[in-house]
Design an enzyme around this catalytic site. Structure first.
Site, PDB file in Angstrom:
ATOM      1  N   THR A 180      -9.548  62.674   5.877  1.00 49.53           N
ATOM      2  CA  THR A 180      -9.977  64.507   6.377  1.00 49.53           C
ATOM      3  C   THR A 180      -9.785  64.624   8.004  1.00 49.53           C
ATOM      4  O   THR A 180      -9.987  63.993   8.713  1.00 49.53           O
ATOM      5  CB  THR A 180     -11.917  64.295   6.196  1.00 49.53           C
ATOM      6  OG1 THR A 180     -11.910  64.777   4.465  1.00 49.53           O
ATOM      7  CG2 THR A 180     -11.904  65.480   6.687  1.00 49.53           C
ATOM      8  N   ARG A 208     -15.650  71.441  -7.557  1.00 48.57           N
ATOM      9  CA  ARG A 208     -16.137  70.321  -6.242  1.00 48.57           C
ATOM     10  C   ARG A 208     -15.846  70.448  -4.939  1.00 48.57           C
ATOM     11  O   ARG A 208     -14.953  70.935  -4.540  1.00 48.57           O
ATOM     12  CB  ARG A 208     -16.558  69.106  -6.602  1.00 48.57           C
ATOM     13  CG  ARG A 208     -17.290  67.593  -5.572  1.00 48.57           C
ATOM     14  CD  ARG A 208     -16.605  67.654  -4.482  1.00 48.57           C
ATOM     15  NE  ARG A 208     -17.460  66.675  -3.838  1.00 48.57           N
ATOM     16  CZ  ARG A 208     -16.639  66.240  -2.676  1.00 48.57           C
ATOM     17  NH1 ARG A 208     -15.774  66.553  -1.794  1.00 48.57           N
ATOM     18  NH2 ARG A 208     -17.468  65.312  -1.116  1.00 48.57           N
ATOM     19  N   GLY A 210     -17.391  69.754  -0.566  1.00 42.60           N
ATOM     20  CA  GLY A 210     -17.659  68.806   0.025  1.00 42.60           C
ATOM     21  C   GLY A 210     -18.643  69.298   1.041  1.00 42.60           C
ATOM     22  O   GLY A 210     -18.813  70.556   1.004  1.00 42.60           O
ATOM     23  N   ASP A 211     -18.660  68.412   2.224  1.00 45.34           N
ATOM     24  CA  ASP A 211     -19.149  69.401   2.854  1.00 45.34           C
ATOM     25  C   ASP A 211     -18.944  69.119   4.350  1.00 45.34           C
ATOM     26  O   ASP A 211     -19.192  70.451   4.909  1.00 45.34           O
ATOM     27  CB  ASP A 211     -20.703  67.587   3.376  1.00 45.34           C
ATOM     28  CG  ASP A 211     -19.310  66.538   4.445  1.00 45.34           C
ATOM     29  OD1 ASP A 211     -18.615  65.857   3.314  1.00 45.34           O
ATOM     30  OD2 ASP A 211     -18.637  66.076   5.372  1.00 45.34           O
ATOM     31  N   THR A 230     -17.105  63.038   8.408  1.00 44.11           N
ATOM     32  CA  THR A 230     -15.933  62.997   7.775  1.00 44.11           C
ATOM     33  C   THR A 230     -16.984  61.337   6.896  1.00 44.11           C
ATOM     34  O   THR A 230     -17.105  60.363   7.640  1.00 44.11           O
ATOM     35  CB  THR A 230     -14.741  62.477   8.357  1.00 44.11           C
ATOM     36  OG1 THR A 230     -14.016  61.569   7.509  1.00 44.11           O
ATOM     37  CG2 THR A 230     -14.607  61.390   9.395  1.00 44.11           C
ATOM     38  N   GLY A 231     -16.375  61.446   6.001  1.00 43.86           N
ATOM     39  CA  GLY A 231     -16.991  60.164   4.654  1.00 43.86           C
ATOM     40  C   GLY A 231     -17.087  61.182   3.475  1.00 43.86           C
ATOM     41  O   GLY A 231     -16.851  62.060   2.925  1.00 43.86           O
ATOM     42  N   GLY A 233     -18.641  63.118   0.997  1.00 43.68           N
ATOM     43  CA  GLY A 233     -19.990  64.582   1.328  1.00 43.68           C
ATOM     44  C   GLY A 233     -21.032  64.775   0.910  1.00 43.68           C
ATOM     45  O   GLY A 233     -21.882  65.388   1.710  1.00 43.68           O
TER      46      GLY A 233
HETATM   47  N1  ASP Z   1     -15.985  64.589   4.066  1.00 41.30           N
HETATM   48  C1  ASP Z   1     -15.412  64.986   3.229  1.00 41.30           C
HETATM   49  C2  ASP Z   1     -15.368  65.487   1.799  1.00 41.30           C
HETATM   50  O1  ASP Z   1     -16.380  65.258   1.239  1.00 41.30           O
HETATM   51  C3  ASP Z   1     -13.954  63.777   3.294  1.00 41.30           C
HETATM   52  C4  ASP Z   1     -13.639  62.771   3.820  1.00 41.30           C
HETATM   53  O2  ASP Z   1     -14.632  63.128   5.298  1.00 41.30           O
HETATM   54  O3  ASP Z   1     -12.899  61.958   3.445  1.00 41.30           O
HETATM   55  O4  ASP Z   1     -14.984  66.461   1.090  1.00 41.30           O
END
Ligand code: ASP
Length: 335
Positions: A180, A208, A210-211, A230-231, A233
């Site tokens: 991301t 779905r 994410g965050d 990033t992570g 989510g």
């Molecule tokens: N945070 C993002 C999500 O959950 C994914 C990512 O940061 O790699 O969609």
């Protein structure tokens, strides 16, 4: 609150995760070059007197156009073999915000998120409706095949095999969140902005989201603080991560590095999640905590020199001197 003008600062990320063995030297070189270009393009906006929103948009467009990142071209695939993109941007000065979710034909979702902020009375548009809006403002649509890369397709195949073998997200070998992109900037007026763009998580199902496109979770900015996460989510949504960092800074006067570390290295892992974030305050302090092996990241401050790093233990050999906890120097807030 308004802050005195400071030298411009730009911080970017290209995702947390990064397992060393996954990166060939050629790929590592390409990623470092892309991060450097994103910093240069974003910083050029700031140097030209443009605002933080312009810098964030310019940096993210570079990474969205690069197939090595999970945003725009190179986005991960859903369980059904589609690329569904999310993005958000927030202007810390006005606290205006815009986001798009689940778009499949927008080359640069960050630009559409910005258009939502600037040209509509709304904050978040989804799917087909967001694409109708894009057409209404003359933004061309691309064929969904534009986003397809062989590497991401193989990543999906691997994840599907792990699904079939009954492996959960946590014990699967495939990094399901990775790549991301995001940026936070402080402009010459002392205004902050944050933006994030992603294809989400590999193998995601059922629409779905994410965050990243959720204001307060993966993306947030006010006059004191800007964050892009990033992570994994779901954990960023549950901890309202970006807002949680900025509220500590704004309301409790917690130093940025500590505020970011509390959320990223304590609250999120305590729930079982992982990832990282970039954070910037109105004084130009930077924090980049993460609890994964590494995080693609870069920053450029008053020196005008771009700094790029990937691994957790990395001394990137730049000229930034070791810095006390609260200054713009090497901002790696490692656990
Ligand atoms: N945070 C993002 C999500 O959950 C994914 C990512 O940061 O790699 O969609």
């Amino acid at each position: 609150m308004s802050h005195a003008a400071t030298p411009p600062v730009l911080v970017i990320h290209g995702g947390a995760g990064v397992i060393k063995r996954d990166l060939t030297p050629a790929k590592e070189k390409a990623i470092r070059a892309a991060l450097t270009k994103a910093l240069q393009d974003g910083y050029a906006q700031l140097k030209a007197g443009k605002d933080a929103v312009d810098a964030v948009s310019a940096a993210i467009v570079v990474l969205e156009d690069d197939p090595d990142f999970n945003a725009g071209r190179g986005a991960v695939f859903t369980h059904d073999g589609r690329n569904e993109l999310d993005a958000a941007i927030m202007d810390g000065d006005s606290q205006g915000a815009g986001a798009v979710t689940g778009v499949t034909r927008i080359r640069n979702p960050i630009l559409l998120a910005r258009a939502v902020m600037e040209k509509t009375p709304y904050v978040m548009l989804s799917g087909a409706g967001a694409e109708v809006f894009a057409q209404s403002i003359g933004m061309p649509l691309v064929d969904p095949s534009y986003f397809r890369t062989e590497e991401r397709w193989q990543q999906l195949q691997k994840a599907l095999k792990e699904d079939a073998a009954g492996k959960s997200h946590a014990d699967g070998e495939t990094e399901k969140h990775f790549g991301t992109v995001g940026a936070v900037a402080l402009d010459a007026q002392g205004h902050l902005a944050a933006g994030t763009s992603t294809g989400g998580m590999v193998d995601k199902r059922w629409g779905r989201i994410g965050d990243s496109p959720i204001i307060g979770a993966g993306t947030y900015a006010n006059s004191d603080c800007a964050v892009s996460g990033t992570g994994w989510g779901e954990y960023y949504i549950r901890t309202v991560a970006a807002h949680a960092i900025c509220m500590q800074v704004s309301e409790m006067r917690v130093p940025l590095k500590r505020a970011a570390a509390v959320v990223i290295n304590q609250q999120i892992p305590a729930l079982g999640g992982n990832g990282g974030a970039i954070a910037l305050d109105a004084h130009g302090n930077i924090a980049i905590p993460f609890n994964t092996d590494g995080m693609y990241r870069g920053w450029i401050d008053a020196s005008g020199v771009p700094h790029v790093a990937i691994y957790g233990d990395e001394d990137d050999g730049t000229s930034v001197p070791p810095a006390p906890a609260e200054s713009t120097g090497d901002p790696d807030g490692q656990p």
